[in-house]
Design a protein around this motif. Structure first.
Motif, PDB file in Angstrom:
ATOM      1  N   TYR A  12      -0.634   2.846  -5.031  1.00  0.00           N
ATOM      2  CA  TYR A  12      -1.037   1.471  -5.367  1.00  0.00           C
ATOM      3  C   TYR A  12      -2.543   1.384  -5.589  1.00  0.00           C
ATOM      4  O   TYR A  12      -3.011   0.783  -6.562  1.00  0.00           O
ATOM      5  N   THR A 178      -4.886  -7.160 -12.320  1.00  0.00           N
ATOM      6  CA  THR A 178      -4.484  -6.505 -11.065  1.00  0.00           C
ATOM      7  C   THR A 178      -3.660  -7.461 -10.214  1.00  0.00           C
ATOM      8  O   THR A 178      -2.733  -7.030  -9.510  1.00  0.00           O
ATOM      9  N   SER A 182       0.026  -6.712  -8.911  1.00  0.00           N
ATOM     10  CA  SER A 182       0.253  -6.823  -7.467  1.00  0.00           C
ATOM     11  C   SER A 182       1.395  -7.770  -7.149  1.00  0.00           C
ATOM     12  O   SER A 182       2.165  -7.550  -6.203  1.00  0.00           O
ATOM     13  N   VAL A 185       4.620  -5.976  -7.340  1.00  0.00           N
ATOM     14  CA  VAL A 185       4.818  -5.163  -6.131  1.00  0.00           C
ATOM     15  C   VAL A 185       5.252  -6.045  -4.966  1.00  0.00           C
ATOM     16  O   VAL A 185       6.189  -5.711  -4.220  1.00  0.00           O
ATOM     17  N   LEU A 312       6.520  -0.116   0.627  1.00  0.00           N
ATOM     18  CA  LEU A 312       6.230  -1.148  -0.376  1.00  0.00           C
ATOM     19  C   LEU A 312       5.849  -2.469   0.290  1.00  0.00           C
ATOM     20  O   LEU A 312       5.000  -3.204  -0.217  1.00  0.00           O
ATOM     21  N   ALA A 315       2.289  -2.048   1.374  1.00  0.00           N
ATOM     22  CA  ALA A 315       1.452  -2.045   0.172  1.00  0.00           C
ATOM     23  C   ALA A 315       1.379  -3.444  -0.424  1.00  0.00           C
ATOM     24  O   ALA A 315       0.328  -3.879  -0.909  1.00  0.00           O
ATOM     25  N   GLY A 316       2.511  -4.171  -0.385  1.00  0.00           N
ATOM     26  CA  GLY A 316       2.517  -5.541  -0.891  1.00  0.00           C
ATOM     27  C   GLY A 316       1.629  -6.451  -0.071  1.00  0.00           C
ATOM     28  O   GLY A 316       0.917  -7.308  -0.613  1.00  0.00           O
ATOM     29  N   ALA A 319      -1.766  -5.709  -1.020  1.00  0.00           N
ATOM     30  CA  ALA A 319      -2.018  -6.268  -2.344  1.00  0.00           C
ATOM     31  C   ALA A 319      -2.373  -7.747  -2.259  1.00  0.00           C
ATOM     32  O   ALA A 319      -3.273  -8.229  -2.953  1.00  0.00           O
TER      33      ALA A 319
END
Length: 481
Positions: A12, A178, A182, A185, A312, A315-316, A319
């Motif tokens: 990511y 971005t 994002s 995601v 994920l 990471a989300g 984000a």
């Protein structure tokens, strides 16, 4: 710490760096207009994505999840309803905001109320937004310390560098695209987590209803109606007057794109916030001993979700914080360039100069925000009042500038000053835990705005245009007379 989580996180971050570098090219960002408003070229889907990513941030996936975990899903609906209702109102404002296309909120306020109002608004916005930026640095650093071997302090540095890079290079073009990536995601991570948890762990809607604590199914979830109103209003007021929202609508390709984007914003917000409510309330019985703020993120560290989905999810969450932080960095730079530097007597508004100053301003705000987060934790804690402070002190004046021709400069000043002071006094009194400051400060701010406006100009003198050419005597004009 799981290798799969680290791989997803690194992937990511690399993707964000590549997108940021692409939009940092000279031919993509040629002047200050490109840097601050993306050349007013954003299509509706990207505009919707950046609106969603900017507003539905760490306050939703951490703060909102904590609220739902504690008070239940029905109370959570009321909590997040401020965002949803605010988006509906923003839809009807979108055309006018895009048509005016100001770089900053203070710039718009000066067009109606004069320089004194612009200066006061700039101070309030910078104090609030720099603190919020610092909070994003430390929040992202905490997530990095969970996923990687980095300490929280080291993670904060990495997060600050990444967030600053995304805002520094391509400006709003970089941030908007971005944000758009994002959001994809985030949606995939949250919806995927919900599907797995509900099917494998909760047992569907029937299991959810049976296992939920009866105390959390009441209409207000142990809160009084007044207390619940205190949670609804800050988000509602912030979304109407948030400088980030107004800048993004102004960056739309045209007025139609701005209106279409708010529809996408609405649909995305309902999907994400509904998912957050269901996940956080499920955690109340799946993870009964967890810290409320970890109601959703905590799922990633258990066997309740597969490693890939958990990665994920983390990471989300990162984000969400990265996109929010880069947005606040960028909007603060706009205040510095257009509301401070370019207001000096004899200062030229050269587009190339605006671009250079904007990038330097991003770097300066980032450094200052990092310092705040490291050495002034009590000041940073004070910035948690920022959303209420902004919604009470800025939003009523913004709405008056757009829609109430009878408002005057002195009324705007009175509303901002009274709202700001009332918020600080109430929060400092220790009673905010019982009733949110917005319930007390908002009526006082609006009353001051209305009464002073009515007292400083007769209706017969009202021949100006809202948020356009000012017609009322301004503070500096009154002094000159």
């Amino acid at each position: 710490m799981q290798p799969v989580h680290i791989l997803i996180l690194v992937g990511y971050i690399l993707l964000m760096v590549l997108v940021g570098a692409w939009f940092s090219r000279r031919k993509t960002v040629a002047d200050g207009e490109d840097f601050m408003l993306a050349g007013r070229s954003l299509p509706a889907p990207v505009l919707a994505g950046t609106l969603l990513a900017t507003f539905v941030g760490s306050g939703s996936i951490i703060g909102g999840a904590s609220f739902v975990y504690t008070y239940g899903p029905v109370a959570g609906i009321f909590f997040f309803a401020g965002t949803v209702v605010g988006i509906v109102c923003l839809y009807f404002m979108a055309t006018k905001v895009r048509r005016l296309s100001h770089h900053t909120i203070p710039e718009m306020l000066e067009a109606r109320f004069g320089k004194v109002v612009r200066v006061i608004a700039t101070v309030i916005i910078l104090v609030a937004f720099v603190g919020i930026t610092a909070y994003q640095f430390t929040g992202a650093g905490s997530i990095l310390s969970i996923i990687t071997p980095l300490s929280a302090a080291q993670g904060t540095i990495v997060a600050a560098v990444l967030i600053t890079f995304l805002a520094l290079g391509g400006g709003l073009k970089s941030v908007a695209w971005t944000d758009f990536i994002s959001v994809i995601v985030i949606v995939f991570a949250l919806v995927g987590t919900l599907a797995v948890v509900f099917i494998a762990d909760v047992g569907g809607i029937g299991g959810y209803v049976d296992r939920l604590d009866p105390a959390l199914t009441s209409l207000t979830g142990t809160l009084t109606p007044v207390q619940l109103l205190g949670y609804f209003l800050p988000l509602f007021l912030l979304i109407l007057g948030d400088q980030n929202m107004h800048q993004r609508l102004a960056a739309g390709r045209n007025e139609g794109a701005a209106r279409k984007a708010t529809i996408g914003f609405f649909v995305g917000a309902v999907l994400l916030l509904g998912t957050i409510i269901l996940l956080a309330s499920s955690s109340s019985f799946l993870l009964p001993d967890i810290e409320p703020g970890q109601a959703i993120l905590g799922l990633a560290g258990t066997d309740l979700v597969p490693l890939g989905i958990g990665g994920l999810l983390l990471a989300g969450a990162l984000a969400l914080i990265v996109t929010t932080g880069s947005s606040y960095l960028l909007t603060c730079s706009g205040n510095i360039v257009y509301d401070l530097v370019f207001q000096r007597r004899g200062s030229s508004r050269d587009p190339q100069k605006a671009l250079k100053l904007g990038r330097w301003a991003v770097l300066a705000v980032a450094v200052f925000a990092y310092v705040m987060g490291q050495f002034f934790p009590s000041v940073l804690a004070l910035q948690m009042y920022a959303y209420t402070m902004y919604g009470v002190a800025i939003t009523p004046v913004v709405l008056a500038a757009l829609f109430w021709k009878r408002a005057t400069s002195w009324g705007a000043i009175a509303g901002m000053v009274v709202g700001g002071i009332a918020t600080v006094v109430w929060q400092s009194s220790g009673r905010a835990a019982e009733i949110n400051a917005v319930v007390i400060a908002l009526p006082l701010a609006v009353t001051a705005l209305v009464i002073v406006s009515l007292a400083t100009r007769r209706p017969a003198e009202d021949n100006g245009d809202a948020a356009g050419t000012p017609s009322s005597p301004r503070p500096q004009e009154t002094e000159a007379r």
